[in-house]
Design a protein around this motif. Structure first.
Motif, PDB file in Angstrom:
ATOM      1  N   UNK A 229       0.854  -1.182   0.000  1.00 46.75           N
ATOM      2  CA  UNK A 229       0.000   0.000   0.000  1.00 46.75           C
ATOM      3  C   UNK A 229       0.895   1.240   0.000  1.00 46.75           C
ATOM      4  N   UNK A 230       0.776   2.055  -1.057  1.00 47.30           N
ATOM      5  CA  UNK A 230       1.497   3.332  -1.128  1.00 47.30           C
ATOM      6  C   UNK A 230       0.744   4.342  -0.279  1.00 47.30           C
ATOM      7  N   UNK A 231       1.434   5.006   0.641  1.00 44.46           N
ATOM      8  CA  UNK A 231       0.801   5.928   1.580  1.00 44.46           C
ATOM      9  C   UNK A 231       1.298   7.351   1.374  1.00 44.46           C
TER      10      UNK A 231
ATOM     11  N   UNK B 210       0.595   1.188  12.079  1.00 44.93           N
ATOM     12  CA  UNK B 210      -0.845   1.167  11.846  1.00 44.93           C
ATOM     13  C   UNK B 210      -1.150   2.457  11.097  1.00 44.93           C
ATOM     14  N   UNK B 211      -1.789   2.347   9.942  1.00 46.06           N
ATOM     15  CA  UNK B 211      -2.195   3.540   9.201  1.00 46.06           C
ATOM     16  C   UNK B 211      -3.688   3.455   8.907  1.00 46.06           C
ATOM     17  N   UNK B 212      -4.319   4.616   8.914  1.00 46.56           N
ATOM     18  CA  UNK B 212      -5.746   4.687   8.633  1.00 46.56           C
ATOM     19  C   UNK B 212      -5.995   5.866   7.716  1.00 46.56           C
ATOM     20  N   UNK B 213      -6.894   5.691   6.768  1.00 46.40           N
ATOM     21  CA  UNK B 213      -7.204   6.789   5.867  1.00 46.40           C
ATOM     22  C   UNK B 213      -8.167   6.370   4.783  1.00 46.40           C
ATOM     23  N   UNK B 214      -8.195   7.159   3.727  1.00 43.38           N
ATOM     24  CA  UNK B 214      -9.098   6.930   2.600  1.00 43.38           C
ATOM     25  C   UNK B 214      -8.346   6.230   1.474  1.00 43.38           C
ATOM     26  N   UNK B 215      -8.854   5.070   1.016  1.00 44.89           N
ATOM     27  CA  UNK B 215      -8.162   4.341  -0.051  1.00 44.89           C
ATOM     28  C   UNK B 215      -8.416   4.948  -1.422  1.00 44.89           C
ATOM     29  N   UNK B 216      -7.445   4.784  -2.294  1.00 44.18           N
ATOM     30  CA  UNK B 216      -7.567   5.198  -3.686  1.00 44.18           C
ATOM     31  C   UNK B 216      -6.929   4.120  -4.548  1.00 44.18           C
ATOM     32  N   UNK B 217      -7.580   3.789  -5.664  1.00 44.92           N
ATOM     33  CA  UNK B 217      -7.001   2.853  -6.618  1.00 44.92           C
ATOM     34  C   UNK B 217      -6.549   3.672  -7.816  1.00 44.92           C
ATOM     35  N   UNK B 218      -5.306   3.482  -8.206  1.00 40.77           N
ATOM     36  CA  UNK B 218      -4.748   4.216  -9.336  1.00 40.77           C
ATOM     37  C   UNK B 218      -4.518   3.263 -10.490  1.00 40.77           C
ATOM     38  N   UNK B 219      -5.026   3.628 -11.655  1.00 39.57           N
ATOM     39  CA  UNK B 219      -4.824   2.831 -12.862  1.00 39.57           C
ATOM     40  C   UNK B 219      -3.682   3.425 -13.662  1.00 39.57           C
TER      41      UNK B 219
ATOM     42  N   UNK C 178      -2.402  -2.983 -18.854  1.00 42.62           N
ATOM     43  CA  UNK C 178      -2.998  -2.160 -17.799  1.00 42.62           C
ATOM     44  C   UNK C 178      -2.534  -2.659 -16.435  1.00 42.62           C
ATOM     45  N   UNK C 179      -2.398  -1.737 -15.503  1.00 36.47           N
ATOM     46  CA  UNK C 179      -2.028  -2.073 -14.136  1.00 36.47           C
ATOM     47  C   UNK C 179      -2.790  -1.199 -13.165  1.00 36.47           C
ATOM     48  N   UNK C 180      -2.764  -1.574 -11.906  1.00 36.62           N
ATOM     49  CA  UNK C 180      -3.425  -0.790 -10.861  1.00 36.62           C
ATOM     50  C   UNK C 180      -2.601  -0.878  -9.587  1.00 36.62           C
ATOM     51  N   UNK C 181      -2.680   0.160  -8.775  1.00 36.48           N
ATOM     52  CA  UNK C 181      -2.008   0.139  -7.481  1.00 36.48           C
ATOM     53  C   UNK C 181      -2.958   0.689  -6.426  1.00 36.48           C
ATOM     54  N   UNK C 182      -2.750   0.231  -5.207  1.00 36.67           N
ATOM     55  CA  UNK C 182      -3.569   0.656  -4.081  1.00 36.67           C
ATOM     56  C   UNK C 182      -2.796   1.724  -3.314  1.00 36.67           C
ATOM     57  N   UNK C 183      -3.430   2.866  -3.093  1.00 38.65           N
ATOM     58  CA  UNK C 183      -2.778   3.919  -2.314  1.00 38.65           C
ATOM     59  C   UNK C 183      -3.724   4.367  -1.209  1.00 38.65           C
ATOM     60  N   UNK C 184      -3.161   5.035  -0.227  1.00 38.87           N
ATOM     61  CA  UNK C 184      -3.920   5.458   0.938  1.00 38.87           C
ATOM     62  C   UNK C 184      -3.578   6.895   1.268  1.00 38.87           C
ATOM     63  N   UNK C 185      -4.601   7.732   1.358  1.00 38.66           N
ATOM     64  CA  UNK C 185      -4.428   9.109   1.831  1.00 38.66           C
ATOM     65  C   UNK C 185      -4.574   9.046   3.348  1.00 38.66           C
TER      66      UNK C 185
END
Length: 141
Positions: A49-51, A71-80, A88-95
């Motif tokens: 998870x990229x933060x 421990x991290x908490x926030x709003x997830x974002x999926x980046x294409x 095509x690829x996707x990554x999971x990131x967290x604000x």
């Protein structure tokens, strides 16, 4: 509102940047799940998870080092994105809204679990660092 919570280890030291006059701490958390497959073999699956932690409280940055459990908490974002080979690829990131340091490998003082908790980098808490003794005084036993 969508909220995501992750406990895992940092894959490398964090990087502090300034973007449009605001500070952002970037780091990557690896969460590994262990399970048994249908044949009964032990398996592991790691999710990275990229933060991005947008904050003026950069005092936590020196503690965000490779191997540290957080421990991290926030709003997830999926980046294409499109890879160099055209697939095509996707990554999971967290604000990130909150970060808590849980420890490092080799910090075992006694039984299982986290042995110390560093000061939280939450927006609700003060930026004054707590000592390990302060944390021990709050224990209910």
């Amino acid at each position: 509102m969508i909220k995501m919570q992750v406990i895992g280890n940092l894959g490398k030291d964090c990087v502090v940047n300034t973007v449009n006059g605001r500070n952002v701490i970037n780091f990557t958390v690896a969460h590994t799940e262990k399970y048994k497959d249908s044949q009964g073999n032990n398996q592991e699956k790691t999710t990275w998870v990229d933060c991005a932690y947008w904050t003026d409280r950069t005092a936590v940055a020196p503690y965000l080092q490779k191997g540290t459990q957080v421990f991290v908490e926030g709003a997830p974002e999926v980046r294409s994105f499109t890879r160099a080979d055209g697939t095509a690829g996707a990554s999971l990131s967290l604000r990130v809204r909150e970060v808590q340091l849980l420890g490092r490998k080799g910090d075992n003082v006694g039984g299982g679990g986290s042995q110390y908790e560093a000061p939280s980098a939450s927006r609700q808490e003060s930026s004054a660092p707590a000592s390990v003794d302060d944390v021990a005084d709050d224990l209910p036993f």
